[in-house]
Design an enzyme around this catalytic site. Structure first.
Site, short mmCIF file in Angstrom:
data_model
loop_
_atom_site.label_atom_id
_atom_site.label_comp_id
_atom_site.label_asym_id
_atom_site.label_seq_id
_atom_site.Cartn_x
_atom_site.Cartn_y
_atom_site.Cartn_z
N ARG A 79 49.54 -2.43 52.08
CA ARG A 79 48.25 -2.27 52.78
C ARG A 79 48.40 -2.65 54.25
O ARG A 79 47.85 -2.01 55.14
CB ARG A 79 47.14 -3.10 52.11
CG ARG A 79 45.84 -3.12 52.92
CD ARG A 79 44.57 -3.46 52.13
NE ARG A 79 44.76 -4.49 51.15
CZ ARG A 79 44.89 -5.80 51.43
NH1 ARG A 79 44.85 -6.23 52.67
NH2 ARG A 79 45.07 -6.68 50.46
N TYR A 108 30.16 16.39 62.91
CA TYR A 108 30.58 16.66 61.54
C TYR A 108 29.56 16.05 60.55
O TYR A 108 29.11 14.91 60.76
CB TYR A 108 31.98 16.07 61.32
CG TYR A 108 32.48 16.24 59.92
CD1 TYR A 108 32.91 17.48 59.46
CD2 TYR A 108 32.53 15.16 59.03
CE1 TYR A 108 33.36 17.64 58.16
CE2 TYR A 108 32.98 15.32 57.73
CZ TYR A 108 33.39 16.57 57.30
OH TYR A 108 33.84 16.73 56.03
N ASP A 119 36.15 12.83 68.09
CA ASP A 119 36.73 13.47 66.91
C ASP A 119 37.48 14.71 67.43
O ASP A 119 36.88 15.67 67.89
CB ASP A 119 35.59 13.85 65.95
CG ASP A 119 36.10 14.42 64.65
OD1 ASP A 119 37.18 15.04 64.65
OD2 ASP A 119 35.41 14.26 63.63
N LYS A 174 43.05 18.56 58.21
CA LYS A 174 42.87 19.89 58.77
C LYS A 174 44.16 20.37 59.46
O LYS A 174 45.13 20.59 58.79
CB LYS A 174 41.66 19.88 59.71
CG LYS A 174 40.42 19.17 59.14
CD LYS A 174 39.83 19.84 57.91
CE LYS A 174 38.81 18.99 57.15
NZ LYS A 174 37.74 18.41 57.96
#
Ligand SMILES: *Cc1c(COP(=O)(O)O)cnc(C)c1O
Length: 374
Positions: free
Chosen positions: A46, A98, A170, A195
């Site tokens: 982590r 978004y 973004d 994407k």
């Protein structure tokens, strides 16, 4: 070194232990410590993992930053970036953001006393008006989704600097191949790596990149503390995707422009939204801040019925949410990506029932155009 070369030769392409031309997937949760007085580079995945490290270093280089953090999804990246805020802070955010970012701000962060104002960022005076004494962040998305509106990023950064605010963008739609916002003065760049960075519709991931030590420390605290990290296998897939970013973006953009121009000439199309078209209102601005226009566009049909028929009859286009893959995807924002936005707000943004969004992939554009004709 030119950017296209940097995508492949950024110092993170060869496994230092074996010379393998692919960084291995370190599928390990924990790491043996030979000397507890002097812990090694990794202790627990982590907090840090060698495969994730290689991806994060690659992301930092290709966004022209110094620090990058990989997250379990684009939304984990958006949320972790916003999680550096404090109770009482205020965010000025693009109105046609978004859908998931809209949802997390309006229904999650609001619970913790973080407020926001949505503004039409195509007019920067709206940003000035929305800033109050609690404002900490200007959150941009350009081009926006699904209307492909363009924000003057340099202008927004200037306003932010004047008021001592952090800027976040973004950058999913253009990818660092076409737009590198840190060079424009933005503080934090966010991606849905699902994407264009991944590019093959086979991985969900996200990233935050910065060149500020101070912000990097805050983001790392959230990444390690909140723990929405990207697993090693998915990190590897992203590194593989990034190797072909240039080839994909170039060809997909070429086809997107061709399809946009063709759509403009069709009698059943009323509007085409693609910033690569010279009559797009943001064309000159995007040319000044990015080296390309991307491979996403949207258009409106003469009737709602036609839009629905196209969505039902296409054979080559996939009908799906998401974008940026090698395969072309049609989406219907009203029912898909923007279903979370209340109808009146949606319509105000221009997201109507005759709107279709295209993500152009690597198929021959002639076949894609023929498939849209019903
Ligand atoms: C898809 C997307 C996101 C969310 O990313 P996930 O990987 O689906 O969580 C955020 N911003 C934009 C612009 C996107 O297209």
């Amino acid at each position: 070194m030119k950017y296209g070369t940097l995508l492949l030769h950024n110092g993170n392409e060869i496994d230092p232990h074996t010379g393998a031309l692919s960084i291995p997937i370190y599928q390990a949760s924990t790491f043996h410590q030979t000397d507890i007085e002097n812990p090694g580079s990794y202790d627990y995945s982590r907090s840090g993992n060698p495969t994730r490290d290689a991806l994060e270093k690659t992301l930092a280089v290709i966004e022209n930053g110094t620090h990058a953090y990989a997250f379990a999804s684009g939304m984990a990246a958006v949320s972790s970036a916003l999680a550096i805020l404090e109770q009482g802070d205020h965010v000025v955010v693009s109105a046609d953001i978004y859908g998931g970012t809209f949802r997390i701000l309006s229904r999650f962060f609001s619970k913790f006393g973080i407020t926001h104002t949505f503004v039409d960022m195509t007019r920067l005076e709206n940003v000035e008006v929305a800033i109050n004494q609690n404002t900490k962040v200007i959150f941009l998305e350009s081009p926006s989704n699904p209307m492909l509106r363009i924000t003057d990023v340099v202008g927004a950064v200037a306003i932010a600097k004047k008021h001592g605010l952090i800027t976040m963008i973004d950058n999913t739609f253009l990818s660092p191949y076409f737009q590198r916002p840190l060079d424009l003065g933005v503080d934090l760049v966010i991606h849905s790596a699902t994407k264009f960075l991944g590019g093959h519709s086979d991985v969900i991931g996200g990233a935050v990149i910065t060149k500020s030590e101070q912000l990097a420390a805050k983001i790392y605290f959230v990444q390690n503390g909140f723990g929405a990290i990207l697993g090693p296998q998915d990190c590897w897939l992203l590194m593989r995707g990034i190797k072909t970013l240039r080839a994909r973006m170039e060809i997909q953009q070429q086809s997107a422009l061709k399809i946009a121009q063709w759509l403009k000439g069709q009698s059943w199309v009323t509007d085409v939204y693609y910033p690569g078209l010279e009559d797009h209102p943001g064309h000159e601005i995007i040319k000044s801040q990015a080296s390309g226009f991307g491979a996403v566009l949207s258009f409106k049909t003469d009737t709602m019925e036609r839009a629905k028929t196209i969505m039902k009859q296409v054979k080559i286009w996939s009908v799906a949410v998401s974008l940026g893959g090698v395969e072309s995807i049609l989406s219907y924002p009203v029912k898909m990506s923007h279903a979370a936005i209340p109808k009146p707000e949606r319509e105000r943004l221009g997201i109507t029932e005759n709107l279709i969004r295209l993500s152009v992939g690597l198929e021959e554009p002639d076949d894609l155009m023929a498939d849209l004709e019903i």
